[in-house]
Design a protein around this motif. Structure first.
Motif, PDB file in Angstrom:
ATOM      1  N   SER A  61      13.316  -4.609  10.720  1.00 47.97           N
ATOM      2  CA  SER A  61      11.871  -4.751  11.182  1.00 47.97           C
ATOM      3  C   SER A  61      11.232  -4.048   9.982  1.00 47.97           C
ATOM      4  O   SER A  61      11.675  -3.516   9.267  1.00 47.97           O
ATOM      5  CB  SER A  61      11.724  -4.203  12.347  1.00 47.97           C
ATOM      6  OG  SER A  61      12.064  -2.757  12.346  1.00 47.97           O
ATOM      7  N   GLY A  62       9.979  -4.412  10.397  1.00 47.95           N
ATOM      8  CA  GLY A  62       8.837  -3.837   9.436  1.00 47.95           C
ATOM      9  C   GLY A  62       8.529  -4.745   8.437  1.00 47.95           C
ATOM     10  O   GLY A  62       9.076  -6.176   8.457  1.00 47.95           O
ATOM     11  N   LYS A  63       7.622  -4.431   7.460  1.00 53.75           N
ATOM     12  CA  LYS A  63       7.259  -5.496   6.453  1.00 53.75           C
ATOM     13  C   LYS A  63       7.698  -4.978   4.966  1.00 53.75           C
ATOM     14  O   LYS A  63       7.561  -3.726   4.610  1.00 53.75           O
ATOM     15  CB  LYS A  63       5.799  -5.942   6.543  1.00 53.75           C
ATOM     16  CG  LYS A  63       5.003  -4.933   6.028  1.00 53.75           C
ATOM     17  CD  LYS A  63       3.472  -5.372   6.082  1.00 53.75           C
ATOM     18  CE  LYS A  63       2.399  -4.140   5.959  1.00 53.75           C
ATOM     19  NZ  LYS A  63       0.919  -4.512   6.160  1.00 53.75           N
ATOM     20  N   ILE A  64       8.120  -5.786   4.076  1.00 53.24           N
ATOM     21  CA  ILE A  64       7.884  -5.417   2.582  1.00 53.24           C
ATOM     22  C   ILE A  64       7.335  -6.494   1.566  1.00 53.24           C
ATOM     23  O   ILE A  64       7.710  -7.636   1.875  1.00 53.24           O
ATOM     24  CB  ILE A  64       9.564  -5.396   2.096  1.00 53.24           C
ATOM     25  CG1 ILE A  64      10.105  -4.401   2.941  1.00 53.24           C
ATOM     26  CG2 ILE A  64       9.620  -5.168   0.741  1.00 53.24           C
ATOM     27  CD1 ILE A  64      11.669  -4.431   2.743  1.00 53.24           C
ATOM     28  N   LEU A  65       6.407  -6.048   1.024  1.00 51.00           N
ATOM     29  CA  LEU A  65       5.249  -7.295   0.202  1.00 51.00           C
ATOM     30  C   LEU A  65       5.607  -6.830  -1.087  1.00 51.00           C
ATOM     31  O   LEU A  65       5.753  -5.515  -1.449  1.00 51.00           O
ATOM     32  CB  LEU A  65       4.086  -7.177   0.490  1.00 51.00           C
ATOM     33  CG  LEU A  65       3.583  -7.204   2.145  1.00 51.00           C
ATOM     34  CD1 LEU A  65       2.008  -7.009   2.211  1.00 51.00           C
ATOM     35  CD2 LEU A  65       4.074  -8.568   2.563  1.00 51.00           C
ATOM     36  N   LEU A  66       5.919  -7.647  -1.839  1.00 50.47           N
ATOM     37  CA  LEU A  66       5.663  -7.542  -3.449  1.00 50.47           C
ATOM     38  C   LEU A  66       4.734  -8.598  -4.052  1.00 50.47           C
ATOM     39  O   LEU A  66       4.570  -9.644  -3.825  1.00 50.47           O
ATOM     40  CB  LEU A  66       7.119  -8.023  -4.059  1.00 50.47           C
ATOM     41  CG  LEU A  66       7.149  -7.750  -5.568  1.00 50.47           C
ATOM     42  CD1 LEU A  66       7.233  -6.442  -5.892  1.00 50.47           C
ATOM     43  CD2 LEU A  66       8.428  -8.418  -6.193  1.00 50.47           C
TER      44      LEU A  66
END
Length: 291
Positions: A61-66
């Motif tokens: 869960s959660g978010k990872i943005l590049l």
């Protein structure tokens, strides 16, 4: 809302394998051109965090943005160097390094241009005289140089390195540390460097992240909790001479990091983590901090 000010954004990220929680509510923002070094006790999830950024695995869960975009699967924005050099045994040094450029047809490079570029990179790591050799004809340090050039030549937006110098002798290791710093200062590439060596982490990075399962919060016993970022330091802006490794201040810093992240008997509360870096932030849940 997309964060335009940070190249990498990780927020409320959890990762488990079966019933074992590895990463527990990880929050991290990284600006462009930052050289992040990551340390922590064995089994704390350093390599797991790297694989999430690479896109080799997905978080629970959660978010990872590049660059403002969900991380997705591994792509050419991300380069990777492992401790075990991943070279093709049937290809020469030149062909191993050239492979990525040859597969990238959109670049439109001719074979002559590719060879010229490869030889320029090999010259920088003093391997141009070995371009026609095969991996089995090289020493471990030379093979790791090839693996690093293999990643750098594609000019990824972020270079991920997982214990890349761990198997090398001290002299070769320091030589490659200096090469990597030199390239980072020239290219301003974002680097995410995982190491078990605190001296290496302090010498290389301009930001130090300490990941650890040794902490406490208001959920009760720390046992069974996954690792958090328990410290986040802003280090020097530019590379320093190797002599800095022997300075009292450097040695004292290593001692402090060891206490904060590696001592199972010294359990900081999550509210008291040393998150001194200007980009650092934390989103504790109600159960983790009931104040």
């Amino acid at each position: 809302m997309v964060d335009q000010d940070h190249f990498l954004v990780i927020e409320d990220v959890y990762k488990s394998y079966g019933s074992k929680v590895i990463l527990d509510n990880i929050d991290l923002k990284v600006s462009r051109s930052t050289f992040c070094t990551v340390v922590g006790p064995s089994g704390c999830g350093k390599s797991t965090l790297l694989r999430l950024i690479l896109g080799q695995e997905a978080s629970d869960s959660g978010k990872i943005l590049l660059d403002g975009i969900p991380i997705g699967f591994a792509d050419e924005r991300r380069g990777i160097v492992f401790q075990k050099y991943s070279l093709f045994p049937h290809l020469t040094v030149l062909d191993n390094v050239a492979l990525g450029l040859r597969l990238n047809r959109s670049a439109g490079l001719t074979n002559k241009e590719i060879k010229t570029t490869v030889m320029e990179y090999l010259a920088r790591v003093r391997l141009d005289q070995h371009s026609s050799k095969y991996p089995h004809e090289l020493s471990g340090g030379m093979r790791q140089r090839v693996a690093i050039v293999q990643a750098l030549i594609k000019k990824p937006k972020i270079l991920l390195m997982d214990e890349p110098f761990g198997a090398l002798d001290p002299g070769t290791r320091e030589d490659l540390q200096l090469f990597l710093l030199e390239h980072w200062e020239e290219s301003k590439m974002t680097v995410f460097f995982v190491t078990h060596d605190l001296e290496e982490a302090l010498f290389l990075g301009n930001r130090l992240l300490v990941l650890s399962q040794y902490y406490q919060d208001d959920r009760g016993s720390h046992k069974g909790h996954g690792a958090k970022l328990v410290a986040d330091y802003h280090l020097k802006e530019r590379a320093q001479p190797t002599e800095i490794k022997n300075s009292p201040r450097f040695i004292e810093f290593i001692k402090r990091i060891r206490e904060q992240g590696f001592d199972p008997d010294l359990l900081q509360h999550a509210r008291d983590f040393n998150l001194a870096h200007p980009d650092s932030f934390q989103t504790l849940t109600v159960d983790e901090s009931r104040q």
